[in-house]
Motif scaffolding. Structure first.
Motif, PDB file in Angstrom:
ATOM      1  N   UNK A 168       0.834  -1.200   0.000  1.00 55.14           N
ATOM      2  CA  UNK A 168       0.000   0.000   0.000  1.00 55.14           C
ATOM      3  C   UNK A 168       0.871   1.254   0.000  1.00 55.14           C
ATOM      4  N   UNK A 180      -6.100   2.358  -5.290  1.00 58.25           N
ATOM      5  CA  UNK A 180      -5.471   1.064  -5.018  1.00 58.25           C
ATOM      6  C   UNK A 180      -5.006   0.987  -3.560  1.00 58.25           C
ATOM      7  N   UNK A 216      -7.957   0.339  -1.428  1.00 57.75           N
ATOM      8  CA  UNK A 216      -8.349  -1.073  -1.559  1.00 57.75           C
ATOM      9  C   UNK A 216      -7.381  -1.995  -0.817  1.00 57.75           C
ATOM     10  N   UNK A 217      -6.111  -1.610  -0.770  1.00 53.69           N
ATOM     11  CA  UNK A 217      -5.141  -2.392   0.017  1.00 53.69           C
ATOM     12  C   UNK A 217      -5.560  -2.406   1.488  1.00 53.69           C
ATOM     13  N   UNK A 235      -8.602  -4.573   1.856  1.00 50.97           N
ATOM     14  CA  UNK A 235      -8.242  -5.996   1.715  1.00 50.97           C
ATOM     15  C   UNK A 235      -7.698  -6.547   3.031  1.00 50.97           C
ATOM     16  N   UNK A 239     -14.361  -6.038   0.610  1.00 48.26           N
ATOM     17  CA  UNK A 239     -14.258  -5.880  -0.848  1.00 48.26           C
ATOM     18  C   UNK A 239     -13.747  -4.487  -1.210  1.00 48.26           C
TER      19      UNK A 239
END
Lengths: 189, 160
Positions: free
Chosen positions: B90, B126, B129-130, B133, B138
């Motif tokens: 990340x 991204x 989202x890292x 995760x 999701x």
């Protein structure tokens, strides 16, 4: 040594279904074999080994060595719906390069699972002090290429008519690379 | 874009629109569609830029500069959050976002500026989202919140 204490871990997909990610164990032979039996023929054409044979999967289980190959399974209950592997070498000139492979069950595609598994491998690669992750993908596998690119992999090379499928047809092979934070280029900046 | 900027008093999300409007989620705080979601402020910060007027074909320089500075604030917020996590991938994404943001200078060539701004926002997404995760959640889907914004374009969706 990769820290595996993060497993098992739950991952929720876009459709709300929760899966479990964990490393493959020696008892997973049958469920992994069943998983590979569900892979459509057009995908199996690109496999390196004949995974429709149980003894191939059994051999993987018998020779499990997470330091060389770390298979992460995505499970819904007892069913394998995804398989992602990180391949490494302990010595030699590629010991800082990890090779990643991902396979998703047909009914679990388009849900973000492929991207999640690539993200998981990327995390493991960063934690393994690797400098690069490398993915080799047949050019026709557009969705897989997109998933890798979305995760920061860049196209490094295309080998024209380089690999053959199980029917003998030739295909272009794409090599995608993900450069880690600790790669030489970064350290020299 | 209609409405004015305001912060959700509960999750801290920076929102633009009508604060009297009710959230689309059941039980959501009025005016905040991100309420009760993980990293609500980061999601909202992303979407405020993602759906911003700087993406319009006829966006005036003022909106482009506004988008540019919005991305800068958004990256700083992500950096503060990542400081509390051990997520090198990340961090890598954030570094790339910052690099792209630095390359975007809306005072120079607007064409390149927009491309770099778009790249910066993609890398920022991204990184968010890292974070999600790692919590087993999701990825953030900006289009789920599109109704809160005057969407100026429909980005493509990834489908693997």
């Amino acid at each position: 040594m990769i820290d595996l204490e993060r497993y098992p871990r739950e991952i929720t997909l876009r459709n709300g279904v929760t899966l479990v990610f964990r490393p493959m164990g020696r008892d997973d032979v049958d469920r992994l074999w069943v998983f590979f039996q569900q892979v459509p023929p057009e995908d199996k054409m690109y496999f390196r080994q004949d995974v429709s044979r149980r003894e191939v999967v059994q051999r993987w289980a018998d020779t499990l060595d997470y330091g060389l190959v770390l298979p992460i399974l995505a499970l819904e209950g007892g069913r394998v719906v995804g398989d992602a592997t990180l391949h490494r070498q302990r010595t030699g000139w590629k010991q800082r390069v990890g090779v990643v492979r991902v396979q998703i069950a047909p009914d679990y595609r388009h849900l973000g699972l492929g991207t999640a598994m690539v993200r998981e491998l990327r995390h493991l690669g960063e934690k393994s002090a690797l400098h690069y992750l490398m993915a080799e993908v047949i050019e026709e596998q557009a969705a897989a290429v997109r998933a890798f690119e979305k995760m920061g992999f860049a196209r490094a090379a295309t080998y024209r008519n380089f690999v053959n499928d199980q029917g003998g047809g030739l295909h272009n092979l794409l090599v995608l690379l993900y450069r880690m934070s600790s790669s030489a280029d970064d350290r020299n900046v | 874009m209609a409405g004015t900027d305001y912060h959700c008093p509960h999750c801290g999300a920076e929102l633009r629109g009508d604060p009297r409007r009710r959230g689309s989620r059941s039980g959501g705080t009025p005016g905040c569609p991100y309420d009760a979601l993980a990293y609500a402020a980061l999601r909202a910060g992303h979407d405020a830029v993602y759906f911003g007027a700087w993406r319009r074909i006829d966006a005036p320089p003022l909106e482009i500069r506004r988008g540019y500075h919005g991305i800068g604030r958004h990256l700083e917020a992500i950096g503060r959050e990542l400081a509390g996590h051990d997520l090198p991938a990340a961090g890598r994404d954030l570094d790339q976002a910052i690099e792209a943001h630095r390359a975007a200078d809306p005072r120079e060539d607007a064409r390149d500026a927009l491309r770099f701004m778009d790249n910066a926002l993609s890398y920022a997404h991204r990184a968010i989202d890292d974070l999600l995760h790692e919590k087993g959640l999701p990825p953030h889907q900006p289009m789920d919140f599109a109704e809160w914004y005057d969407v100026v374009e429909v980005p493509f969706r990834d489908d693997w």
